[in-house]
Design a protein around this motif. Structure first.
Motif: not given
Length: 161
Positions: A90-106
């Motif tokens: 839906x929006x790129x901000x959803x992606x940023x939130x997902x990545x930050x929340x799960x602390x994706x290191x790659x």
């Protein structure tokens, strides 16, 4: 939405463009940080591709195992590339939130037009592709991945100990 995700994650068909033993299709994508990443630039390193989306429950569940594998095998040159199906978000901000929340290191790559998804003939997410240092697909896991399956895939692409 959950029905769509369930239908997408039950795919078990491995198609020719990602079949084990075939060359991994090359691509260049923008990253979440604004850089670009090209698969062929990782030639000489084992690569674990993971196709995912924020709306996919199983994608969220498996990300912790993928991050653990990345950290555990970084000294062996393992590169994880997390490819978000941005054209289906839906929006790129959803992606940023997902990545930050799960602390994706790659690196998180953005498939904004669905070109890589189509090149890999994805039938659903999550899908994981294990590519050896020569750029050859060694294993594909359509659907949710377990830690045991991650270990099997890594055994196919990491240098022998």
């Amino acid at each position: 939405m959950s029905i769509a995700c369930a239908a997408l994650t039950t795919a078990v068909l491995v198609l020719s463009s990602q079949a084990p033993g075939s060359a991994a299709p090359d691509f260049t994508l923008k990253t979440l940080t604004g850089d670009t990443a090209t698969l062929s630039r990782f030639q000489g390193r084992p690569v674990f591709l993971n196709f995912w989306a924020t709306w996919c429950g199983p994608c969220r569940t498996e990300m912790e195992e993928i991050a653990w594998a990345y950290r555990a095998h970084a000294n062996e040159g393992l590169q994880v590339l997390a490819i978000d199906l941005t054209d289906q978000e839906r929006k790129l901000n959803d992606v940023r939130k997902f990545v930050d929340e799960l602390q994706m290191p790659f690196p998180v790559l953005l498939d904004e037009k669905g070109k890589v998804r189509k090149r890999y003939v994805l039938r659903g997410v999550p899908t994981s592709v294990f590519i050896d240092a020569s750029g050859v697909v060694r294993m594909v896991n359509p659907g949710p991945i377990t830690s045991e399956t991650i270990q099997r895939g890594l055994a196919e692409i990491l240098p022998a100990r």
